[in-house]
Design a protein around this motif. Structure first.
Motif, PDB file in Angstrom:
ATOM      1  N   LYS A  52      65.209  14.625  12.644  1.00 59.26           N
ATOM      2  CA  LYS A  52      66.509  14.126  12.167  1.00 59.26           C
ATOM      3  C   LYS A  52      67.448  13.802  13.349  1.00 59.26           C
ATOM      4  O   LYS A  52      67.510  14.576  14.305  1.00 59.26           O
ATOM      5  N   ASP A  53      68.092  12.664  13.256  1.00 52.60           N
ATOM      6  CA  ASP A  53      69.116  12.203  14.206  1.00 52.60           C
ATOM      7  C   ASP A  53      68.585  11.807  15.589  1.00 52.60           C
ATOM      8  O   ASP A  53      69.372  11.558  16.504  1.00 52.60           O
ATOM      9  N   ASP A  54      67.267  11.764  15.745  1.00 54.26           N
ATOM     10  CA  ASP A  54      66.715  11.273  17.018  1.00 54.26           C
ATOM     11  C   ASP A  54      67.094   9.807  17.232  1.00 54.26           C
ATOM     12  O   ASP A  54      67.267   9.038  16.274  1.00 54.26           O
ATOM     13  N   THR A  55      67.177   9.434  18.516  1.00 56.62           N
ATOM     14  CA  THR A  55      67.490   8.041  18.862  1.00 56.62           C
ATOM     15  C   THR A  55      66.198   7.283  19.174  1.00 56.62           C
ATOM     16  O   THR A  55      65.372   7.729  19.966  1.00 56.62           O
ATOM     17  N   VAL A  56      66.056   6.126  18.522  1.00 55.16           N
ATOM     18  CA  VAL A  56      64.871   5.274  18.705  1.00 55.16           C
ATOM     19  C   VAL A  56      65.326   3.883  19.139  1.00 55.16           C
ATOM     20  O   VAL A  56      66.184   3.278  18.494  1.00 55.16           O
ATOM     21  N   TYR A  57      64.763   3.397  20.221  1.00 54.94           N
ATOM     22  CA  TYR A  57      65.066   2.026  20.664  1.00 54.94           C
ATOM     23  C   TYR A  57      63.858   1.135  20.397  1.00 54.94           C
ATOM     24  O   TYR A  57      62.718   1.543  20.628  1.00 54.94           O
ATOM     25  N   ASP A  58      64.121  -0.110  19.944  1.00 54.67           N
ATOM     26  CA  ASP A  58      63.065  -1.120  19.899  1.00 54.67           C
ATOM     27  C   ASP A  58      63.487  -2.230  20.859  1.00 54.67           C
ATOM     28  O   ASP A  58      64.462  -2.946  20.612  1.00 54.67           O
ATOM     29  N   LEU A  59      62.778  -2.332  21.978  1.00 55.08           N
ATOM     30  CA  LEU A  59      63.130  -3.316  23.018  1.00 55.08           C
ATOM     31  C   LEU A  59      62.412  -4.641  22.731  1.00 55.08           C
ATOM     32  O   LEU A  59      61.185  -4.691  22.743  1.00 55.08           O
ATOM     33  N   GLY A  60      63.181  -5.684  22.494  1.00 54.28           N
ATOM     34  CA  GLY A  60      62.609  -6.957  22.050  1.00 54.28           C
ATOM     35  C   GLY A  60      62.324  -6.838  20.567  1.00 54.28           C
ATOM     36  O   GLY A  60      61.219  -7.102  20.105  1.00 54.28           O
ATOM     37  N   CYS A  61      63.360  -6.448  19.805  1.00 51.21           N
ATOM     38  CA  CYS A  61      63.164  -6.116  18.376  1.00 51.21           C
ATOM     39  C   CYS A  61      62.975  -7.359  17.516  1.00 51.21           C
ATOM     40  O   CYS A  61      62.577  -7.255  16.357  1.00 51.21           O
ATOM     41  N   SER A  62      63.282  -8.542  18.045  1.00 49.30           N
ATOM     42  CA  SER A  62      63.185  -9.804  17.290  1.00 49.30           C
ATOM     43  C   SER A  62      63.923  -9.690  15.957  1.00 49.30           C
ATOM     44  O   SER A  62      65.106  -9.400  15.941  1.00 49.30           O
ATOM     45  N   THR A  63      63.207  -9.863  14.829  1.00 46.16           N
ATOM     46  CA  THR A  63      63.899  -9.858  13.524  1.00 46.16           C
ATOM     47  C   THR A  63      63.979  -8.446  12.936  1.00 46.16           C
ATOM     48  O   THR A  63      64.219  -8.278  11.739  1.00 46.16           O
ATOM     49  N   ALA A  64      63.745  -7.439  13.752  1.00 46.60           N
ATOM     50  CA  ALA A  64      63.913  -6.007  13.401  1.00 46.60           C
ATOM     51  C   ALA A  64      62.885  -5.470  12.399  1.00 46.60           C
ATOM     52  O   ALA A  64      63.089  -4.405  11.822  1.00 46.60           O
ATOM     53  N   SER A  65      61.774  -6.176  12.216  1.00 50.02           N
ATOM     54  CA  SER A  65      60.766  -5.738  11.223  1.00 50.02           C
ATOM     55  C   SER A  65      60.337  -4.293  11.421  1.00 50.02           C
ATOM     56  O   SER A  65      60.233  -3.532  10.461  1.00 50.02           O
ATOM     57  N   THR A  66      60.079  -3.905  12.689  1.00 49.35           N
ATOM     58  CA  THR A  66      59.516  -2.577  12.933  1.00 49.35           C
ATOM     59  C   THR A  66      60.552  -1.489  12.639  1.00 49.35           C
ATOM     60  O   THR A  66      60.238  -0.504  11.967  1.00 49.35           O
ATOM     61  N   LEU A  67      61.783  -1.678  13.102  1.00 52.23           N
ATOM     62  CA  LEU A  67      62.807  -0.652  12.856  1.00 52.23           C
ATOM     63  C   LEU A  67      63.140  -0.551  11.370  1.00 52.23           C
ATOM     64  O   LEU A  67      63.395   0.546  10.858  1.00 52.23           O
ATOM     65  N   ILE A  68      63.136  -1.685  10.674  1.00 52.76           N
ATOM     66  CA  ILE A  68      63.413  -1.650   9.228  1.00 52.76           C
ATOM     67  C   ILE A  68      62.322  -0.826   8.538  1.00 52.76           C
ATOM     68  O   ILE A  68      62.599   0.050   7.715  1.00 52.76           O
ATOM     69  N   GLU A  69      61.081  -1.072   8.895  1.00 55.72           N
ATOM     70  CA  GLU A  69      59.961  -0.348   8.297  1.00 55.72           C
ATOM     71  C   GLU A  69      60.042   1.141   8.641  1.00 55.72           C
ATOM     72  O   GLU A  69      59.803   1.991   7.785  1.00 55.72           O
ATOM     73  N   LEU A  70      60.409   1.447   9.900  1.00 54.75           N
ATOM     74  CA  LEU A  70      60.556   2.858  10.308  1.00 54.75           C
ATOM     75  C   LEU A  70      61.671   3.515   9.493  1.00 54.75           C
ATOM     76  O   LEU A  70      61.510   4.636   8.987  1.00 54.75           O
ATOM     77  N   GLY A  71      62.786   2.810   9.347  1.00 56.24           N
ATOM     78  CA  GLY A  71      63.908   3.325   8.566  1.00 56.24           C
ATOM     79  C   GLY A  71      63.506   3.586   7.112  1.00 56.24           C
ATOM     80  O   GLY A  71      63.878   4.604   6.523  1.00 56.24           O
ATOM     81  N   LYS A  72      62.695   2.670   6.557  1.00 59.45           N
ATOM     82  CA  LYS A  72      62.255   2.821   5.164  1.00 59.45           C
ATOM     83  C   LYS A  72      61.342   4.031   5.001  1.00 59.45           C
ATOM     84  O   LYS A  72      61.392   4.737   4.002  1.00 59.45           O
ATOM     85  N   GLN A  73      60.472   4.241   5.997  1.00 60.64           N
ATOM     86  CA  GLN A  73      59.441   5.285   5.850  1.00 60.64           C
ATOM     87  C   GLN A  73      59.881   6.681   6.279  1.00 60.64           C
ATOM     88  O   GLN A  73      59.194   7.655   5.999  1.00 60.64           O
ATOM     89  N   SER A  74      61.019   6.772   6.985  1.00 68.31           N
ATOM     90  CA  SER A  74      61.468   8.078   7.452  1.00 68.31           C
ATOM     91  C   SER A  74      62.211   8.820   6.324  1.00 68.31           C
ATOM     92  O   SER A  74      63.020   8.218   5.623  1.00 68.31           O
ATOM     93  N   ASN A  75      61.938  10.117   6.183  1.00 66.77           N
ATOM     94  CA  ASN A  75      62.622  10.912   5.141  1.00 66.77           C
ATOM     95  C   ASN A  75      63.953  11.455   5.642  1.00 66.77           C
ATOM     96  O   ASN A  75      64.634  12.166   4.920  1.00 66.77           O
TER      97      ASN A  75
END
Ligand SMILES: C[S@@+](CC[C@H](N)C(=O)[O-])C[C@H]1O[C@@H](n2cnc3c(N)ncnc32)[C@H](O)[C@@H]1O
Ligand SMILES: O=C(O)C(=O)C[C@]1(C(=O)O)C=C[C@@H](O)C=C1
Length: 235
Positions: A52-75
């Motif tokens: 909980k509350d960890d910081t995650v960076y996506d460098l070269g995130c483009s359209t943010a697909s990966t972070l959106i998916e991570l956000g969706k899958q994290s409890n």
């Protein structure tokens, strides 16, 4: 939108401009073998380490697909930060974040000029290959310094083989993959030319060496299809 960028004659080098951004999700899914599976693995391994509350960076995130998916899958809540220097990409990322209701801080910055702090996890899929080699080494050092003591770096790259014959076979196999995805020989040739000296791939060993030289204690390949590889590095 379907990627038809290289159907017409292209006079300039490849760049992440408005035209590319407008078809980017389709371009990636048809140009990177097992892109979706690689993204799922990135998220699965990320979640092995995150709290909980960890910081995650996506460098070269483009359209943010990966972070959106991570956000969706994290409890649990995460501090998600996406960095990219293409405003065309980030305007699409911003719309997608709103549509999916995922809170991501999007920063329009050059990876070489900005700083990352207190990161538990840094992701950078298919982005380091666009950074010039000397700068790339410096960027890896910066990523290493930004990570917490037990931090993790997951990254993916197009790679080459140091064996010339095998390298040619890998490239041929990759172009066959692209043909099966509906790209013509003309589109493939045009994109190859546009990417020349823009996308600079390393071998698996060169990638690992760069990571270990920066100070990481461990680096290995998590996933590989011919000339596309995903690595995990542990601080
Ligand atoms: C192949 S795309 C990355 C794909 C994305 N990580 C994904 O998995 O969907 C490379 C991205 O890196 C960005 N980029 C390249 N060089 C950059 C730099 N120096 N600073 C910031 N972003 C950069 C481009 O704008 C582009 O969006
Ligand atoms: O299409 C190619 O030849 C690629 O190398 C694929 C690749 C990549 O690996 O980043 C190149 C540029 C685009 O960003 C999308 C995918």
């Amino acid at each position: 939108m379907v990627d038809k960028i290289f159907e017409k004659s292209i006079k300039k080098q490849f760049e992440f401009d408005e035209d590319v951004a407008s078809v980017f999700d389709d371009m990636l899914s048809r140009s990177i073998p097992f892109y979706k599976q690689m993204q799922e693995l990135t998220i699965e391994f990320a979640l092995n380490y995150l709290q909980k509350d960890d910081t995650v960076y996506d460098l070269g995130c483009s359209t943010a697909s990966t972070l959106i998916e991570l956000g969706k899958q994290s409890n649990f809540d995460l501090n998600l930060i996406g960095i990219d220097n293409s405003s065309a990409m980030l305007s699409r990322a911003s719309k997608k974040c709103k549509a999916f209701g995922i809170d991501i801080k999007l920063r329009n910055e050059d990876l070489l000029d900005t700083s990352y702090d207190n990161a538990k996890l840094v992701i950078s899929n298919y982005t380091l290959q666009f950074i010039r080699p000397l700068q790339r080494e410096k960027l890896i050092k910066k990523i290493y310094d930004s990570l917490k003591e037990d931090g993790i770096f997951i990254f993916s790259e197009k790679v080459i083989s140091s064996n010339k014959v095998l390298n040619k076979q890998c490239i041929d196999t990759y172009y066959d993959f692209k043909k099966k995805q509906g790209y013509s020989e003309y589109e493939i040739a045009q994109k190859r030319e546009a990417l020349e000296n823009v996308l600079i791939p390393y071998t698996d060993d060169e990638n690992k060496k760069m990571i270990l030289d920066a100070g990481f204690s461990h680096c290995e390949v998590l996933f590989k299809w011919v000339n596309f590889a995903t690595f995990i590095a542990i601080k």
